[in-house]
Design an enzyme around this catalytic site. Sequence first.
Site, short mmCIF file in Angstrom:
data_model
loop_
_atom_site.label_atom_id
_atom_site.label_comp_id
_atom_site.label_asym_id
_atom_site.label_seq_id
_atom_site.Cartn_x
_atom_site.Cartn_y
_atom_site.Cartn_z
N HIS A 251 39.05 61.13 52.16
CA HIS A 251 38.46 61.90 51.69
C HIS A 251 36.84 62.78 50.97
O HIS A 251 37.22 61.80 49.68
CB HIS A 251 39.15 62.94 52.32
CG HIS A 251 39.65 63.84 52.76
ND1 HIS A 251 38.65 64.15 54.40
CD2 HIS A 251 40.98 63.94 52.77
CE1 HIS A 251 40.19 64.39 55.20
NE2 HIS A 251 41.37 63.72 54.23
N CYS B 112 33.04 60.99 54.68
CA CYS B 112 32.19 61.52 55.13
C CYS B 112 31.20 62.13 54.83
O CYS B 112 30.43 61.90 53.55
CB CYS B 112 32.89 62.94 55.74
SG CYS B 112 34.40 62.30 57.05
#
Length: 442
Positions: free
Chosen positions: A341, A410
């Site tokens: 993440h 991301c």
Amino acid sequence: MSGPRPERGAGDEGPYAQGAYEADGTFVAAIDQLADPLTDPLPGQRPGQHASPWFRAGNIPADGATPPAPPRAQQPQQGLQGAQQAQETPREWYDPEGYERDWYRQAEPVRSTASAAAPPPGPEPGPGPDVVSRPAPPAAPVPADDETVGLRTADVAPPPRPSAAADGPRTQGRAERRKAAKGRGRRRTEATAGADPEAARPAAPMSRVEARRAARAAKDSPAVVASRVVGEVFISLGVLMLLFVTYQLWWTNIRADLIAGKETNKIQDEWASGERRPGVFEPGRGFAIMHIPKLDVVAPIAEGIDKEKVLDRGMIGHYGEGKLKTAMPSAKQGNFSVAGHRNTHGEPFRYINKLLPGDPIVVETQDAYYTYEMTSILPQTSPSNVSVIAPVPAGSGFTAPGRYLTLTTCTPEFTSTYRLIVWGKMVDERPRSKGKPDALVG
């Protein structure tokens, strides 16, 4: 205080001789005769010489002379008794009626027994020339109220009070004046409340039909009720969104850091005890630790990229299943690819975009330390571009098989629209028995 001085004879002893000017005890008896030493005149002075309104010219004899001095008493004891009696009672020029008239402006004078002066008594015989007899004083006056016995400024009337005209002559005592003042306050309140007689008048009772109409008029319209409900819904949604953002940006990081820290300690304890052996690991189980010294990152690496079991728990996931399976660090050739993440849930790859070529990345396993150097970065690519984790990654600049490292996350931040890719190449493999590599020691 005394009569004319006698002529000095040949036998006098001087101006300070006993009885040169007056008899013995005359001055003391005159002082004792005064009712009030601060305001009463001494013998030989006119009452008009005082500024107090208590002394009136009407009480002085017509010729302006002081009351005649009585003959000397025959006995010293009788003279002293007369002086004490005169001290206990006021003189004949005490005028309470004038005091009341000047200070309170009364329409009618206050009755007092002080104005009736007693007739001068006759001389009282006495045996000796040193004691002076005095006239019998009048009876003690009875003051009108407790306000008439205090000291007052001479002939200066106080300013009229605003309510003097409404209260009339001031003949009441202190308690009566207080009650009158309270009554004036109530009257002012009633006058203010009664400015609008229509408003103060009680409303007439309504009929049943009028009461129903008034009740319907007091109720909120449907539009007001609907707007109120919509407003409450929006407020509730806003509170929920605020709580959700707080949970995502703050609480998930705290929770993920705790889980990742416990997993790291668990892996190190198993390595120290020798319970774990290299091989194939089950999904969600940690098997290595990644160090990024420049970003101060120490995070466990677990098998698989499952969101709930691996990534949301603050760990880094290894592409090791299905078509996305990649090599392990210990393989002699291949691309060790991992994901993590960038925001929330521990965010271990939050700042990997700040890595520069040559920055070390260390993967620690049970048997060795594998050191990689960052070589290139792909700022943005499609999530479906799986070629970036191929044995020879596309766009990395590598042209031949080797031992490579690929980091994926991301981008942009707080979104998952695209993927950010960072590549590295292995430059050192160090067994744990030889200690930590230089990248971790420095």
